[in-house]
Design a protein around this motif. Structure first.
Motif, PDB file in Angstrom:
ATOM      1  N   SER A 151       4.620  10.327  -9.847  1.00 49.32           N
ATOM      2  CA  SER A 151       3.505   9.408 -10.098  1.00 49.32           C
ATOM      3  C   SER A 151       3.197   8.549  -8.881  1.00 49.32           C
ATOM      4  O   SER A 151       2.725   9.073  -7.889  1.00 49.32           O
ATOM      5  N   MET A 152       3.515   7.234  -8.865  1.00 50.94           N
ATOM      6  CA  MET A 152       3.259   6.470  -7.641  1.00 50.94           C
ATOM      7  C   MET A 152       4.045   7.083  -6.483  1.00 50.94           C
ATOM      8  O   MET A 152       3.571   7.085  -5.332  1.00 50.94           O
ATOM      9  N   ALA A 178       2.170  -3.615  -5.725  1.00 49.08           N
ATOM     10  CA  ALA A 178       2.018  -2.156  -5.844  1.00 49.08           C
ATOM     11  C   ALA A 178       0.811  -1.804  -6.706  1.00 49.08           C
ATOM     12  O   ALA A 178       0.140  -0.795  -6.493  1.00 49.08           O
ATOM     13  N   SER A 179       0.539  -2.649  -7.690  1.00 52.54           N
ATOM     14  CA  SER A 179      -0.634  -2.428  -8.534  1.00 52.54           C
ATOM     15  C   SER A 179      -1.899  -2.462  -7.662  1.00 52.54           C
ATOM     16  O   SER A 179      -2.747  -1.562  -7.741  1.00 52.54           O
ATOM     17  N   ARG A 221      -6.137  -2.851 -12.436  1.00 57.22           N
ATOM     18  CA  ARG A 221      -4.968  -3.103 -11.562  1.00 57.22           C
ATOM     19  C   ARG A 221      -4.926  -4.585 -11.177  1.00 57.22           C
ATOM     20  O   ARG A 221      -3.866  -5.184 -11.089  1.00 57.22           O
ATOM     21  N   ASP A 229      -8.356   5.912  -7.918  1.00 59.28           N
ATOM     22  CA  ASP A 229      -8.687   5.238  -9.176  1.00 59.28           C
ATOM     23  C   ASP A 229     -10.198   5.106  -9.339  1.00 59.28           C
ATOM     24  O   ASP A 229     -10.925   4.910  -8.355  1.00 59.28           O
ATOM     25  N   ARG A 247      -5.622   3.022  -3.054  1.00 59.11           N
ATOM     26  CA  ARG A 247      -5.209   4.286  -2.405  1.00 59.11           C
ATOM     27  C   ARG A 247      -6.401   5.223  -2.218  1.00 59.11           C
ATOM     28  O   ARG A 247      -7.351   5.197  -2.997  1.00 59.11           O
ATOM     29  N   TYR A 281       1.801   9.514  -5.069  1.00 56.22           N
ATOM     30  CA  TYR A 281       0.737   8.932  -4.222  1.00 56.22           C
ATOM     31  C   TYR A 281       1.313   8.668  -2.818  1.00 56.22           C
ATOM     32  O   TYR A 281       0.626   8.833  -1.811  1.00 56.22           O
ATOM     33  N   THR A 330       0.834  -1.208   0.000  1.00 53.27           N
ATOM     34  CA  THR A 330       0.000   0.000   0.000  1.00 53.27           C
ATOM     35  C   THR A 330       0.871   1.262   0.000  1.00 53.27           C
ATOM     36  O   THR A 330       2.044   1.231   0.387  1.00 53.27           O
ATOM     37  N   MET A 331       0.245   2.364  -0.389  1.00 51.53           N
ATOM     38  CA  MET A 331       0.959   3.638  -0.412  1.00 51.53           C
ATOM     39  C   MET A 331       1.352   4.031   1.018  1.00 51.53           C
ATOM     40  O   MET A 331       2.390   4.640   1.251  1.00 51.53           O
ATOM     41  N   THR A 349       1.709  13.338 -11.281  1.00 48.89           N
ATOM     42  CA  THR A 349       0.954  12.475 -10.369  1.00 48.89           C
ATOM     43  C   THR A 349      -0.488  12.935 -10.263  1.00 48.89           C
ATOM     44  O   THR A 349      -0.886  13.895 -10.936  1.00 48.89           O
ATOM     45  N   MET A 370      -1.939   0.598  -5.347  1.00 50.91           N
ATOM     46  CA  MET A 370      -2.374   1.847  -5.993  1.00 50.91           C
ATOM     47  C   MET A 370      -3.888   1.848  -6.156  1.00 50.91           C
ATOM     48  O   MET A 370      -4.547   2.873  -5.985  1.00 50.91           O
TER      49      MET A 370
END
Ligand code: MLT
Length: 267
Positions: free
Chosen positions: A95-96, A187-188, A133, A125, A194, A99, A68-69, A120, A191
């Motif tokens: 970008s990520m 990570a997908s 994702r 999403d 998030r 986040y 997770t972020m 970013t 994201m």
């Protein structure tokens, strides 16, 4: 120099050079710290520049099913603790990495002096993107990273970058290809989960520089300009001739803007 810093039993590989105020650079998905080479070379002359490979990426360990972020932001906080950095830092994320920067800004507010957000988003999403994702996560675990290279590479750059700087495209292609499928999947999903930070933007009351490639097709300039207007102390710039990878595609322009921002917001 590169060192390995162990945080919560996870070895994080981390570039750390120079002296002075700390600039912490956080890479995008599914990349590693080398995407910041032009900034690290330039800013280590006047600052201490730190750029980790995030958990699971590059040479760092700790990949998992869900990254997770907030977990990445917690890792950055632990990294600063281990490096015994107490003074407020400048965090620069792409970008990520952006986040993650939002999470860090909201959870570790007192640690931040300034924020630099490159290419970013502040919005979460859509349902459709979230579902995609999950498709990416399953596919990468089944067949590896090659499909991701083909799917992503063109979207990352401005039209001219392939002709003027084919070496940059190759660099990023190789990083994506060599990334860990488990980290990409984790990570997908992370994201996709998030939070939407749009309602928190007014709370981020520190100087912020918001940069976007004029041809960024993933996080377009209009969207970035819009969220920057909601931040109390943000300035927004587009980087002409750059796409989503603006700091690599136009390093001089990006470095000059960062340099100016650091000078006028001296802390
Ligand atoms: C990135 O560059 O980090 C990704 O494009 C972010 C995303 O997929 O939302």
């Amino acid at each position: 120099m590169i060192h390995t810093v162990t945080i919560n039993d996870v070895p994080l590989s981390c570039f750390d050079a120079g002296e002075g105020q700390v600039l912490l650079f956080v890479h995008g998905f599914p990349l590693d710290y080398t995407m910041w080479s032009a900034q690290l070379d330039y800013f280590q002359r006047g600052y201490r520049v730190i750029a980790p490979d995030l958990r699971g990426f590059g040479k760092s360990g700790g990949a998992g099913d869900l990254l997770t972020m907030e977990q990445f932001a917690d890792d950055l906080n632990s990294l600063l603790n281990v490096l015994e950095i107490d003074e407020p830092i400048t965090l620069c994320g792409l970008s990520m990495g952006g986040y993650i920067a939002w999470q860090f800004a909201l959870k570790y507010t007192e640690r931040l002096a300034r924020l630099i957000l490159c290419d970013t988003k502040a919005a979460a999403d859509s349902q459709e993107v979230q579902m995609n994702r999950e498709v990416v996560a399953s596919q990468v675990l089944e067949e590896g990273t090659q499909f991701l290279v083909e799917g992503m590479i063109e979207k990352l750059f401005a039209a001219m970058t392939g002709q003027t700087h084919p070496e940059i495209i190759k660099q990023i292609r190789d990083i994506i290809k060599n990334s860990s499928p488990l980290a990409v999947a984790g990570a997908s999903r992370g994201m996709g989960q998030r939070i939407d930070v749009q309602s928190h933007l007014t709370e981020i009351d520190i100087p912020a520089l918001v940069l976007c490639g004029s041809e960024d097709a993933i996080t377009p300039p209009e969207e970035m300009e819009k969220f920057s207007r909601k931040m109390p102390k943000a300035e927004f710039h587009t980087i002409p001739g750059a796409g989503h990878m603006a700091p690599l595609e136009k390093p001089k322009l990006v470095n000059n803007l960062i340099q100016e921002f650091l000078a006028i917001t001296d802390v």
